[in-house]
Design a protein around this motif. Sequence first.
Motif, PDB file in Angstrom:
ATOM      1  N   VAL A 112     -10.084   1.640   6.249  1.00 55.47           N
ATOM      2  CA  VAL A 112      -9.439   2.592   5.334  1.00 55.47           C
ATOM      3  C   VAL A 112      -9.702   2.175   3.885  1.00 55.47           C
ATOM      4  O   VAL A 112     -10.079   2.994   3.040  1.00 55.47           O
ATOM      5  CB  VAL A 112      -7.917   2.670   5.631  1.00 55.47           C
ATOM      6  CG1 VAL A 112      -7.182   3.408   4.528  1.00 55.47           C
ATOM      7  CG2 VAL A 112      -7.689   3.326   6.987  1.00 55.47           C
ATOM      8  N   TYR A 171      -2.672   3.799   5.834  1.00 54.86           N
ATOM      9  CA  TYR A 171      -2.973   3.390   7.219  1.00 54.86           C
ATOM     10  C   TYR A 171      -2.273   4.338   8.195  1.00 54.86           C
ATOM     11  O   TYR A 171      -2.825   4.704   9.229  1.00 54.86           O
ATOM     12  CB  TYR A 171      -2.566   1.925   7.454  1.00 54.86           C
ATOM     13  CG  TYR A 171      -3.045   0.999   6.353  1.00 54.86           C
ATOM     14  CD1 TYR A 171      -4.330   1.144   5.820  1.00 54.86           C
ATOM     15  CD2 TYR A 171      -2.223   0.015   5.819  1.00 54.86           C
ATOM     16  CE1 TYR A 171      -4.768   0.326   4.789  1.00 54.86           C
ATOM     17  CE2 TYR A 171      -2.665  -0.811   4.788  1.00 54.86           C
ATOM     18  CZ  TYR A 171      -3.937  -0.645   4.272  1.00 54.86           C
ATOM     19  OH  TYR A 171      -4.366  -1.451   3.251  1.00 54.86           O
ATOM     20  N   GLN A 218      -2.952  -4.816   0.153  1.00 57.98           N
ATOM     21  CA  GLN A 218      -2.808  -3.984   1.361  1.00 57.98           C
ATOM     22  C   GLN A 218      -1.354  -3.731   1.724  1.00 57.98           C
ATOM     23  O   GLN A 218      -1.035  -2.684   2.281  1.00 57.98           O
ATOM     24  CB  GLN A 218      -3.540  -4.632   2.542  1.00 57.98           C
ATOM     25  CG  GLN A 218      -5.051  -4.491   2.419  1.00 57.98           C
ATOM     26  CD  GLN A 218      -5.802  -4.850   3.685  1.00 57.98           C
ATOM     27  OE1 GLN A 218      -5.376  -5.732   4.425  1.00 57.98           O
ATOM     28  NE2 GLN A 218      -6.917  -4.190   3.925  1.00 57.98           N
ATOM     29  N   ASN A 238       0.711   1.130   3.073  1.00 55.41           N
ATOM     30  CA  ASN A 238       1.088   1.577   4.414  1.00 55.41           C
ATOM     31  C   ASN A 238       0.833   3.054   4.667  1.00 55.41           C
ATOM     32  O   ASN A 238       0.417   3.444   5.749  1.00 55.41           O
ATOM     33  CB  ASN A 238       2.581   1.328   4.628  1.00 55.41           C
ATOM     34  CG  ASN A 238       2.795   0.028   5.348  1.00 55.41           C
ATOM     35  OD1 ASN A 238       1.963  -0.374   6.142  1.00 55.41           O
ATOM     36  ND2 ASN A 238       3.892  -0.635   5.052  1.00 55.41           N
ATOM     37  N   TRP A 267      -0.180  -3.409  10.847  1.00 59.89           N
ATOM     38  CA  TRP A 267      -1.489  -2.778  11.041  1.00 59.89           C
ATOM     39  C   TRP A 267      -2.516  -3.841  11.345  1.00 59.89           C
ATOM     40  O   TRP A 267      -2.484  -4.927  10.773  1.00 59.89           O
ATOM     41  CB  TRP A 267      -1.897  -2.020   9.774  1.00 59.89           C
ATOM     42  CG  TRP A 267      -0.929  -0.941   9.453  1.00 59.89           C
ATOM     43  CD1 TRP A 267       0.027  -0.949   8.474  1.00 59.89           C
ATOM     44  CD2 TRP A 267      -0.791   0.300  10.142  1.00 59.89           C
ATOM     45  NE1 TRP A 267       0.754   0.210   8.517  1.00 59.89           N
ATOM     46  CE2 TRP A 267       0.268   0.994   9.527  1.00 59.89           C
ATOM     47  CE3 TRP A 267      -1.453   0.900  11.221  1.00 59.89           C
ATOM     48  CZ2 TRP A 267       0.680   2.254   9.963  1.00 59.89           C
ATOM     49  CZ3 TRP A 267      -1.042   2.152  11.641  1.00 59.89           C
ATOM     50  CH2 TRP A 267       0.010   2.818  11.014  1.00 59.89           C
ATOM     51  N   ARG A 321      -2.463  -1.066  15.851  1.00 62.70           N
ATOM     52  CA  ARG A 321      -1.122  -1.295  15.321  1.00 62.70           C
ATOM     53  C   ARG A 321      -0.321  -2.072  16.354  1.00 62.70           C
ATOM     54  O   ARG A 321      -0.444  -1.809  17.547  1.00 62.70           O
ATOM     55  CB  ARG A 321      -0.457   0.062  15.081  1.00 62.70           C
ATOM     56  CG  ARG A 321       0.878  -0.038  14.446  1.00 62.70           C
ATOM     57  CD  ARG A 321       1.490   1.320  14.222  1.00 62.70           C
ATOM     58  NE  ARG A 321       2.352   1.265  13.066  1.00 62.70           N
ATOM     59  CZ  ARG A 321       2.937   2.308  12.514  1.00 62.70           C
ATOM     60  NH1 ARG A 321       2.720   3.511  13.001  1.00 62.70           N
ATOM     61  NH2 ARG A 321       3.724   2.165  11.481  1.00 62.70           N
ATOM     62  N   LEU A 337      -8.271  -1.651  11.222  1.00 61.80           N
ATOM     63  CA  LEU A 337      -7.940  -0.336  10.661  1.00 61.80           C
ATOM     64  C   LEU A 337      -7.816  -0.424   9.137  1.00 61.80           C
ATOM     65  O   LEU A 337      -8.403   0.378   8.404  1.00 61.80           O
ATOM     66  CB  LEU A 337      -6.627   0.197  11.257  1.00 61.80           C
ATOM     67  CG  LEU A 337      -6.223   1.570  10.695  1.00 61.80           C
ATOM     68  CD1 LEU A 337      -7.170   2.661  11.198  1.00 61.80           C
ATOM     69  CD2 LEU A 337      -4.790   1.938  11.041  1.00 61.80           C
ATOM     70  N   ALA A 338      -7.067  -1.422   8.659  1.00 62.27           N
ATOM     71  CA  ALA A 338      -6.826  -1.522   7.218  1.00 62.27           C
ATOM     72  C   ALA A 338      -8.137  -1.713   6.452  1.00 62.27           C
ATOM     73  O   ALA A 338      -8.362  -1.095   5.400  1.00 62.27           O
ATOM     74  CB  ALA A 338      -5.859  -2.673   6.942  1.00 62.27           C
TER      75      ALA A 338
END
Length: 297
Positions: free
Chosen positions: A194, A85, A78, A82, A186, A180, A190-191
Amino acid sequence: MTCSPYAGRFAPSPTGALHAGSLVAAMASFLDARAQQGLWHIRIEDVDQARTAPGAAASILQTLAACGMAPDGEVLWQSRRNHLYEAAFAQLAQHVYPCCCSRKEIADPDAGAGSPATRNAPAVYPGTCRSGMACGRTARAWRVKVPDFGAMEECIVFEDRRCGRQAQHLASEAGDFVLRRADGFWAYQLAVVVDDAAQAITDVVRGVDLLDSTPRQIHLQRLLGLPTPRYLHVPLMRNQAGEKLSKQTGAAPLAHDGIEKSLLAAARLLGLPMDHPHAPEDFWRRAVPLWAAMHPG
Ligand code: GLU
């Protein structure tokens, strides 16, 4: 109708070595993928560099290999994603706002905000900064709005393959949540959304401690126009005090010379009727059909 081919994943945060508790989640996701002739991916969830322990990711990968769990394709990191995200965050702009509230202000209702969490979530955020931050204060984080307080039909409902029907009223049980932080990191929520979509994950299999996060993830999937995978949350390995086994509660790293016993303990926690330790190859040959019988696709 065509069904997407099965894709599952194990997504450890590299805060320490693999232990008996994290092995359970790894095993369940691997068994489910193999039982459905699907793909199994490994994703290192190292977005929060402050929590990342040096050498932990390499050690987790080595232990998985020693357990006979080989991923299909490249391991995904991850910390190298970036840009994805950032793009999702930009897409959510109209639903996101900056927030200056400190943890203390949110956790202490007498401080004028928040109410203590009743489920496995941070204290419920009451939306203090929704209509703007107090004058002169700076943002600590960016939050995404959840549907307004009100009717039960605003519950996020999903069917967990093991735990059954789940419903969560996001506004009263989670509140607007962080995507965030001001230091640029992040949020997991969210991560994970995604990357589950980017890797075309059809089935998320993980520990039941993340059951309560799932409605927040489904909310983000809907806002981003992403598909919702199926979910299966498995029991947690606990220590003698009944706490979830983790690095913080003193879980020991798995010893490579005791792999057979560790595999057996994890299998039993998952309810597989296995009595004897087996070397990895033999173990998976026996365990996959047992899992398939318990969790038909
Ligand atoms: N990275 C999370 C953890 O190690 C798991 C995330 C997930 O499976 O969705 O607890």
